[in-house]
Write an enzyme that holds these catalytic residues in place. Structure first.
Site, short mmCIF file in Angstrom:
data_model
loop_
_atom_site.label_atom_id
_atom_site.label_comp_id
_atom_site.label_asym_id
_atom_site.label_seq_id
_atom_site.Cartn_x
_atom_site.Cartn_y
_atom_site.Cartn_z
N LYS A 181 38.45 35.09 44.50
CA LYS A 181 38.78 35.40 43.10
C LYS A 181 40.28 35.54 42.88
CE LYS A 181 34.36 37.22 41.53
NZ LYS A 181 33.58 38.41 41.14
N ARG A 183 28.97 39.10 48.43
CA ARG A 183 28.74 37.77 47.84
C ARG A 183 29.93 36.88 48.15
NH1 ARG A 183 30.09 35.25 43.04
NH2 ARG A 183 28.53 33.86 42.16
C1 8Y4 Z 1 37.23 31.44 42.40
C2 8Y4 Z 1 36.04 31.75 42.96
C3 8Y4 Z 1 37.51 31.86 41.14
C4 8Y4 Z 1 35.12 32.48 42.25
C5 8Y4 Z 1 36.58 32.59 40.43
C6 8Y4 Z 1 35.38 32.89 40.99
C7 8Y4 Z 1 30.06 37.91 40.62
C8 8Y4 Z 1 28.79 37.47 40.27
C9 8Y4 Z 1 30.24 35.93 39.82
C10 8Y4 Z 1 30.22 39.21 41.15
C11 8Y4 Z 1 27.83 39.44 40.94
C12 8Y4 Z 1 33.25 34.02 40.51
C13 8Y4 Z 1 27.81 35.40 39.30
C14 8Y4 Z 1 32.62 34.62 39.32
N1 8Y4 Z 1 30.96 36.92 40.33
N2 8Y4 Z 1 27.68 38.21 40.43
N3 8Y4 Z 1 28.91 36.22 39.78
N4 8Y4 Z 1 29.07 39.93 41.29
N5 8Y4 Z 1 26.77 40.22 41.11
N6 8Y4 Z 1 34.49 33.57 40.20
O1 8Y4 Z 1 31.30 39.70 41.45
O2 8Y4 Z 1 32.71 33.93 41.58
S1 8Y4 Z 1 30.87 34.40 39.24
#
Ligand code: 8Y4
Length: 274
Positions: A219, A253
């Site tokens: 992230k 996750r």
């Molecule tokens: C790069 C990689 C940039 C990933 C942005 C992202 C969570 C989640 C997401 C979390 C739970 C993401 C569906 C966002 N984040 N579910 N989901 N907890 N429970 N962004 O932190 O991965 S999606």
């Protein structure tokens, strides 16, 4: 029961592998390869030690476009059925739509992961009628605008209050507390500083007595801190995974399953010597 398994584990935390479900290409020809890719990614993540696979058909990245119910259903449901048929792994479905939740549960989903914490129409009812665990994530604002100057009176207290309120609402709707997983929602309406404040104090949420899910993998809290593109965030992601697990996070996750499982094994060896 599933949540007992998660809580009574020997390893510090279970690793939840993120399955990327990108939209199918417009031609039918793309469908098989997309599905094949997804299945081989799942096989690899299981081999690497993931015990839960998180499948989502909606992008919740800041600014992302909304996805229709039909698109979400057609992306997610066939995959849930296929994974269920081929593998012995827990399936988590990342959705905020009641109809997708219902269909996913019907198709064998083991966990519902809702970044909107069952606040959309009919979600409480669908979950109450089922017996699956549900992850309630904290988000301030909505994906499109949540990163525009998020503000809290007190970050930890505000998120704690949100969990207490949602847990109450769930219980009143007939969802037992024992079915609830909480997640502070890294990156969802939090500044860089607030994300690290949250990570530093994650253990405070243990007082709620529920399993904690932590999602920081790749992230912006890592990318912006280190000035690294999304493919270069592994070291930062592992660091946050270890910090979360040491404070009692039960599910991590991640995109990088093998490396995170190694880190959790090191933590296990450490814990066995205290
Ligand atoms: C790069 C990689 C940039 C990933 C942005 C992202 C969570 C989640 C997401 C979390 C739970 C993401 C569906 C966002 N984040 N579910 N989901 N907890 N429970 N962004 O932190 O991965 S999606």
């Amino acid at each position: 029961m599933l949540l007992n398994k998660i809580l009574n584990q020997t390893a510090p935390a279970q690793v939840m592998g993120i399955l990327n479900v990108t939209p199918d290409s417009f031609s039918d020809g793309g469908k098989y390869t997309q599905t094949d890719k997804a299945i081989s990614q799942v096989a690899m993540m299981i081999e690497q030690g993931a015990t839960i696979i998180d499948i989502g058909g909606e992008s919740t990245r800041p600014g992302a476009a909304e996805v229709s119910e039909n698109d979400e259903l057609s992306r997610v449901i066939p995959l849930v059925k296929l994974i269920k048929a081929h593998f012995d792994v827990l399936i988590s479905v990342d959705t905020s739509k009641a109809e997708v939740m219902a269909e996913a549960i019907n198709s064998g989903a083991d966990i519902i992961n809702d970044v909107r914490a069952l606040q959309n129409d009919n979600c409480l009812e669908v979950i109450a009628k089922s017996n699956v665990p549900v992850c309630l994530m904290h988000m301030q604002g909505l994906p499109r605008t949540m990163q525009n100057n998020p503000q809290y009176e007190n970050l930890i207290d505000d998120i704690m209050l949100f969990f207490q309120q949602r847990i109450n609402v769930c219980q009143q709707a007939g969802i037992a507390k024992e079915r609830i997983i909480i997640d502070p929602g890294f990156g969802f309406g939090k500044t860089l500083k607030q994300n690290y404040q949250l990570l530093a104090h994650l253990s405070q949420f243990k007082s709620l007595g529920l399993p904690i899910l932590s999602g920081t993998s790749r992230k912006s809290m890592i990318g912006n801190l280190l000035n690294r593109d999304v493919e270069q965030r592994l070291a930062g992601s592992l660091t946050t995974a270890i910090i979360a697990a040491q404070q009692g996070a039960n599910i991590i996750r991640v995109h990088d399953v093998a490396e995170t499982v190694d880190a959790m094994k090191v933590l296990l060896a450490l814990e066995q010597n205290v």
